[in-house]
Each structure stands twice: as C-alpha cells, then as structure tokens.
Scaffold this motif. Structure first.
Motif: not given
Length: 221
Positions: A6, A9-11, A13-17
């Motif tokens: 995916e 996903t990391p991008l 996840a960083r945005n959500e943080q």
C-alpha cells in the motif's frame, strides 16, 4: 506468494499525525477550522469574498489559501483586511496537514475564532487528506453539470456542507437541482445544502450564519 504494498499508507499516516496536532492546537486556542474544496472555477474565492463581510461582523477570521502557483487569491482576501497566508504547492493537487501546520505559525492564533482553508481546486486528491478541520465544505456550481457528485463520491461523502453556487446562471444551464438532491441523499443523507449566487451576494448570509452558529457552539463547549 503475493505481497501487496500500500504505497499511500505511510504518507496518509504521517498526514493523520499532523492533522491531529492541528486539532490539538486549534482546540487549545478555541479555533474552528473550515476546509473549503471544489473543482477549479466553481467560485470558492468569490464565495469567500462575499462571506467574509458577514463573518468579520461577528468573528475574528483568517484565511489560508492553497494554489499551485501565484498569490492572486490571497491578495484578494488581504484586500478585505483579512489575514491571509498563501500556500503554493508547486504542482501538487492538494494541501496536506503538514502545510497547514506550518501556515498556522504565520497567524496570531490567540486572536482568531475561525480559520478558513481554501484548498487547491480539485475534486479528487483533497478529499483524501485530513487537514485537522472541524468541517469540510464542498462548493459546486450549476455550470459544472450534474455528474460531479457520482463521479467524485468521496468528496461529497466526506463533506458536511454543500454550497451550490452560481444559482443566477441556472436558467442558462441544463443543471437539475432535483437530480442534485437525489444524488446527495443517496451518498450522504446528512449533507446540508445551501443555494447561493456568490457574485450577486444572494444566499450567502444564510450559509455564513450556519457557520457562525457552529463556531459559537464550539466556543460554548
């Protein structure tokens, strides 16, 4: 063995943080954050210009402008005496939470009630990125036709308000308000719809009043 990667996903996840950090910061300063999205040319900036004269009667407001290039929209907002921060994405089709967090450093948060983000004109990418906003507003115009809601469902599923702009041009288009309402009901039954002609300043007060109500309710809690 098949391995599924995916890539996003990391991008995300960083945005959500970063989005959560924005929420914490805005809550600490009792600020309501609004994310306005649309396709290019739907009239976001014109709607903002018409709305700000109502907002600034009751609220301390600032605007974060997102564009691929130029400062034209921020200049239009600043001309009304409203603090405006221009974010140029240099080709990216959306703003992300990291950009917004950095932009907040340029604003006097202790003296603001409402921050409005005008996202990059695009009905796809902005819908996928949480900016830490309290409310997403999507602007659609009668000149765009009726196909946008079903072609770009995520944008309308994630929004809390829909502003249908350019109602003054409705008689000159084949746009169907009834079809719009039917499609919205099927995707997002709770989506509030406001009908405006921003360039004529018609219907603008109604939707701004609703935003003010939300800001005041937030402050009371």
């Amino acid at each position: 063995m098949t391995i599924k990667v995916e890539l996003g996903t990391p991008l995300l996840a960083r945005n959500e943080q970063a989005a959560q950090e924005i929420r914490t910061l805005c809550q600490a300063n009792n600020i309501y954050l609004l994310n306005i999205m649309s396709s290019p040319g739907a009239g976001k900036t014109t709607l903002l210009e018409a709305s700000l004269k109502w907002f600034k009667l009751q609220l301390r407001v600032a605007v974060i402008e997102g564009d691929i290039a130029t400062t034209r929209d921020a200049d239009r907002i600043s001309a009304q005496g409203i603090p405006a921060v221009q974010l140029n994405t240099n080709g990216a089709c959306h703003l992300d939470a990291r950009m917004i967090y950095q932009a907040l450093d340029s604003l006097d948060l202790a003296n603001l009630d409402l921050i409005i983000v005008e996202n990059v004109g695009n009905l796809v990418c902005p819908a996928e990125f949480d900016l830490g906003e309290d409310l997403r507003v999507v602007v659609l115009s009668t000149t765009e036709g009726n196909d946008k809601i079903l072609k770009y469902p995520l944008m309308f599923q994630e929004a809390g308000m829909l502003v249908l702009n350019k109602m003054d041009l409705l008689p000159y288009t084949d746009f169907s308000v009834q079809e719009l309402e039917h499609d919205v009901k099927g995707l997002n039954h709770g989506l509030e719809i406001f009908y405006v002609s921003a360039s004529k300043d018609r219907g603008v007060e109604d939707w701004t009043r609703r935003i003010v109500e939300r800001v005041v309710l937030r402050e009371r809690h």
